[in-house]
Motif scaffolding. Structure first.
Motif, PDB file in Angstrom:
ATOM      1  N   THR A 290       0.819  -1.204   0.000  1.00 39.37           N
ATOM      2  CA  THR A 290       0.000   0.000   0.000  1.00 39.37           C
ATOM      3  C   THR A 290       0.854   1.257   0.000  1.00 39.37           C
ATOM      4  N   THR A 291       2.040   1.209   0.593  1.00 39.44           N
ATOM      5  CA  THR A 291       2.926   2.367   0.565  1.00 39.44           C
ATOM      6  C   THR A 291       3.338   2.672  -0.873  1.00 39.44           C
ATOM      7  N   PHE A 292       3.644   1.612  -1.613  1.00 42.65           N
ATOM      8  CA  PHE A 292       4.003   1.792  -3.021  1.00 42.65           C
ATOM      9  C   PHE A 292       2.815   2.351  -3.803  1.00 42.65           C
ATOM     10  N   ASP A 293       1.637   1.829  -3.564  1.00 42.73           N
ATOM     11  CA  ASP A 293       0.433   2.303  -4.252  1.00 42.73           C
ATOM     12  C   ASP A 293       0.149   3.764  -3.909  1.00 42.73           C
TER      13      ASP A 293
ATOM     14  N   PHE B 103       2.451  10.487  -7.105  1.00 43.68           N
ATOM     15  CA  PHE B 103       3.189  10.923  -8.290  1.00 43.68           C
ATOM     16  C   PHE B 103       2.244  11.218  -9.449  1.00 43.68           C
ATOM     17  N   GLU B 104       1.231  10.380  -9.619  1.00 47.04           N
ATOM     18  CA  GLU B 104       0.260  10.608 -10.686  1.00 47.04           C
ATOM     19  C   GLU B 104      -0.513  11.906 -10.455  1.00 47.04           C
TER      20      GLU B 104
END
Length: 107
Positions: free
Chosen positions: A2-5, A11-12
């Motif tokens: 979830t941290t990556f998501d 960023f998006e």
């Protein structure tokens, strides 16, 4: 995971925001260029507003600034204003800085 998501979404979101700001700066710059050119052509207030809108719309013809440059050179020359492409490019640079200042100042 979830941290990556979360990072990816951030960023998006930042990319989308940066693109929106860049678009708004170019649109404001083109309006300022239209007003500048209208002053050079000695247009009335109403004609100046309409011309500034036409310059903004001219930018949608193709990617980049070439469509705006062609319009300004053509219209200014037709109006009897002696101007060349390098002068238009300098005006674009100046109006870009002004547009960025105006947008950043209003946020």
């Amino acid at each position: 995971m979830t941290t990556f998501d979360d990072r990816e979404r951030a960023f998006e979101t930042k990319y989308a925001r940066d693109e929106e700001v860049a678009f708004r700066i170019v649109a404001r710059r083109n309006r300022l260029l239209g007003q500048w050119a209208a002053t050079q052509m000695k247009l009335t207030k109403e004609e100046s507003d309409a011309y500034a809108t036409a310059v903004v719309q001219a930018d949608f013809e193709e990617a980049g600034d070439e469509d705006v440059i062609r319009k300004l050179v053509s219209d200014l020359t037709a109006a009897g204003v002696e101007i060349d492409e390098p002068a238009i490019r300098r005006a674009i640079e100046e109006k870009t800085v002004e547009a960025r200042r105006q947008l950043m100042g209003s946020q």
